[in-house]
Design an enzyme around this catalytic site. Sequence first.
Site, PDB file in Angstrom:
ATOM      1  N   SER A  45       0.808  -1.215   0.000  1.00  0.00           N
ATOM      2  CA  SER A  45       0.000   0.000   0.000  1.00  0.00           C
ATOM      3  C   SER A  45       0.846   1.271   0.000  1.00  0.00           C
ATOM      4  O   SER A  45       0.315   2.368  -0.199  1.00  0.00           O
ATOM      5  CB  SER A  45      -0.944   0.010   1.208  1.00  0.00           C
ATOM      6  OG  SER A  45      -0.213  -0.046   2.426  1.00  0.00           O
ATOM      7  N   THR A  66      -2.479  -6.537  -0.746  1.00  0.00           N
ATOM      8  CA  THR A  66      -3.230  -5.789   0.252  1.00  0.00           C
ATOM      9  C   THR A  66      -4.713  -6.083   0.084  1.00  0.00           C
ATOM     10  O   THR A  66      -5.155  -6.536  -0.979  1.00  0.00           O
ATOM     11  CB  THR A  66      -3.024  -4.274   0.075  1.00  0.00           C
ATOM     12  OG1 THR A  66      -3.494  -3.895  -1.231  1.00  0.00           O
ATOM     13  CG2 THR A  66      -1.565  -3.889   0.226  1.00  0.00           C
ATOM     14  N   ASP A 146     -22.825  -0.199   7.700  1.00  0.00           N
ATOM     15  CA  ASP A 146     -22.183  -0.251   6.388  1.00  0.00           C
ATOM     16  C   ASP A 146     -23.169   0.281   5.350  1.00  0.00           C
ATOM     17  O   ASP A 146     -23.885  -0.491   4.706  1.00  0.00           O
ATOM     18  CB  ASP A 146     -21.754  -1.677   6.036  1.00  0.00           C
ATOM     19  CG  ASP A 146     -20.743  -1.706   4.902  1.00  0.00           C
ATOM     20  OD1 ASP A 146     -20.975  -1.007   3.898  1.00  0.00           O
ATOM     21  OD2 ASP A 146     -19.721  -2.411   5.019  1.00  0.00           O
ATOM     22  N   ARG A 208      -7.437   2.559   7.561  1.00  0.00           N
ATOM     23  CA  ARG A 208      -6.598   3.567   6.921  1.00  0.00           C
ATOM     24  C   ARG A 208      -6.464   4.763   7.855  1.00  0.00           C
ATOM     25  O   ARG A 208      -7.433   5.204   8.474  1.00  0.00           O
ATOM     26  CB  ARG A 208      -7.192   4.018   5.580  1.00  0.00           C
ATOM     27  CG  ARG A 208      -7.063   2.974   4.477  1.00  0.00           C
ATOM     28  CD  ARG A 208      -5.606   2.773   4.086  1.00  0.00           C
ATOM     29  NE  ARG A 208      -5.442   1.826   2.987  1.00  0.00           N
ATOM     30  CZ  ARG A 208      -5.165   0.539   3.160  1.00  0.00           C
ATOM     31  NH1 ARG A 208      -5.043   0.054   4.382  1.00  0.00           N
ATOM     32  NH2 ARG A 208      -4.998  -0.247   2.110  1.00  0.00           N
ATOM     33  N   ASP A 232      -3.527   1.404  14.770  1.00  0.00           N
ATOM     34  CA  ASP A 232      -2.481   0.702  14.023  1.00  0.00           C
ATOM     35  C   ASP A 232      -2.113   1.465  12.762  1.00  0.00           C
ATOM     36  O   ASP A 232      -1.043   1.249  12.206  1.00  0.00           O
ATOM     37  CB  ASP A 232      -2.961  -0.710  13.648  1.00  0.00           C
ATOM     38  CG  ASP A 232      -1.916  -1.486  12.871  1.00  0.00           C
ATOM     39  OD1 ASP A 232      -0.800  -1.657  13.409  1.00  0.00           O
ATOM     40  OD2 ASP A 232      -2.194  -1.898  11.721  1.00  0.00           O
ATOM     41  N   GLU A 237       1.575   8.438   7.265  1.00  0.00           N
ATOM     42  CA  GLU A 237       2.588   7.376   7.386  1.00  0.00           C
ATOM     43  C   GLU A 237       3.629   7.525   6.283  1.00  0.00           C
ATOM     44  O   GLU A 237       3.300   7.909   5.160  1.00  0.00           O
ATOM     45  CB  GLU A 237       1.925   5.997   7.239  1.00  0.00           C
ATOM     46  CG  GLU A 237       1.039   5.587   8.377  1.00  0.00           C
ATOM     47  CD  GLU A 237       0.436   4.198   8.163  1.00  0.00           C
ATOM     48  OE1 GLU A 237       0.962   3.438   7.320  1.00  0.00           O
ATOM     49  OE2 GLU A 237      -0.547   3.872   8.833  1.00  0.00           O
ATOM     50  N   HIS A 254       1.196  -0.066  11.729  1.00  0.00           N
ATOM     51  CA  HIS A 254       0.515  -0.637  10.566  1.00  0.00           C
ATOM     52  C   HIS A 254       0.896  -2.110  10.362  1.00  0.00           C
ATOM     53  O   HIS A 254       1.306  -2.520   9.273  1.00  0.00           O
ATOM     54  CB  HIS A 254       0.851   0.170   9.305  1.00  0.00           C
ATOM     55  CG  HIS A 254      -0.169   0.027   8.225  1.00  0.00           C
ATOM     56  ND1 HIS A 254      -0.447   1.027   7.322  1.00  0.00           N
ATOM     57  CD2 HIS A 254      -0.988  -1.003   7.891  1.00  0.00           C
ATOM     58  CE1 HIS A 254      -1.381   0.618   6.474  1.00  0.00           C
ATOM     59  NE2 HIS A 254      -1.721  -0.616   6.805  1.00  0.00           N
ATOM     60  N   GLY A 257      -2.404  -6.541  10.133  1.00  0.00           N
ATOM     61  CA  GLY A 257      -2.620  -7.647   9.203  1.00  0.00           C
ATOM     62  C   GLY A 257      -1.378  -8.431   8.859  1.00  0.00           C
ATOM     63  O   GLY A 257      -1.398  -9.251   7.932  1.00  0.00           O
TER      64      GLY A 257
END
Length: 370
Positions: A45, A66, A146, A208, A232, A237, A254, A257
């Site tokens: 990413s 990703t 959502d 994000r 995270d 970044e 980050h 995952g």
Amino acid sequence: MKILVDEDLLYVKQLFSKLGEIVLLNGYNITIDCLKLIDALIVRSVTNVNAELLYNTSVKFVGSVTAGVDHLDLNWLTKSGVKFINAPGCNARSVVEYIFSGLFFLAKRYGFFLRDKIVGIIGVGNIGKLLCQLLDLLEVQTLLCDPPLAKGGAIGNWHALEKLVSEADILTFHVPLIYDGPYATWHMVDDDFLSALPSNRILINTCRGGVFDNYALLRALQNGKKINVILDVWEFEPKILLPLLYSIDIGTPHIAGSSIEGKIRGAQCIFNAYNNFISVDRVVNSPFLLPPIMYYRRLTSVLDEKLLSDLIHSVYDIYHDNISLKNNAEKFGYFEWFRKYYLNRREWSSLYVHSFYSADIEILRELGFS
């Protein structure tokens, strides 16, 4: 063929070396000049893939290891005839286990039971859905938000974000970064959101960095807002807002995952897609290179939240990554260094659990333990 691979994608390098010449480069340093004679580009990413990067190059395939795609200009890639593939769901299990490690850390620190909390899940894709399933197993109440899924007719007990803000004790975000339009998520957590949020809530961001206005969050905390925060991902970044890092409960670079299993699943997904793209009949299905050694734990009492917390933290203790970042964040390049050499984390499936209680065995199996 020549394939340019982000040098930090360990398993990708080993797989794609079977297909041709591998060119390794730091993901932050990939430029158009590097791609003139490259057939395929495999990224993370940190690399923005768009016309500025690929125009008039020989790249015909882009693979991103990703779940998210906000670093890919999908419209331009489609119009230009460049095949692109990402790996949705490859890190869902890892992110969910990260969240559980964080929640049980906070439960121990502040003396609460997870079963007594309401968890609001914003974004119910691969990660949000799995998180909801595991919370349901533990009989933890969830509220789901959502809007795109709800409007599209997806089956679910959908709620407005305002309801989650007012009623959920824990809010965890799993949305893509969208800057405008009806489903914009950029700065979803801003001054207004934080002002409306009741005290003693828990905020978690593993999607994000830009979903949270980092300066607004810092202002709220400095002004005495009583909330607990796990971050995270960060705006800007690999540069991060250091005062914010030191003001929250858990901060990591980050890596939610970044389990070994998640990295392998992502590598397999992109490798298989590229083989299909070049019409090669070769598919990797087995967990190659996965360390075979599994941890072992024998339970002598009935499973409860404390015991489950111990099992989870015996596999992955989020606090260690938090301390490592907070103790070293001011060192130049530490954020990127941490991510580059973050290789040893395993998932719950690496823990073999023995119990005399059949009901506990079934719960642990459904949670993902062996």
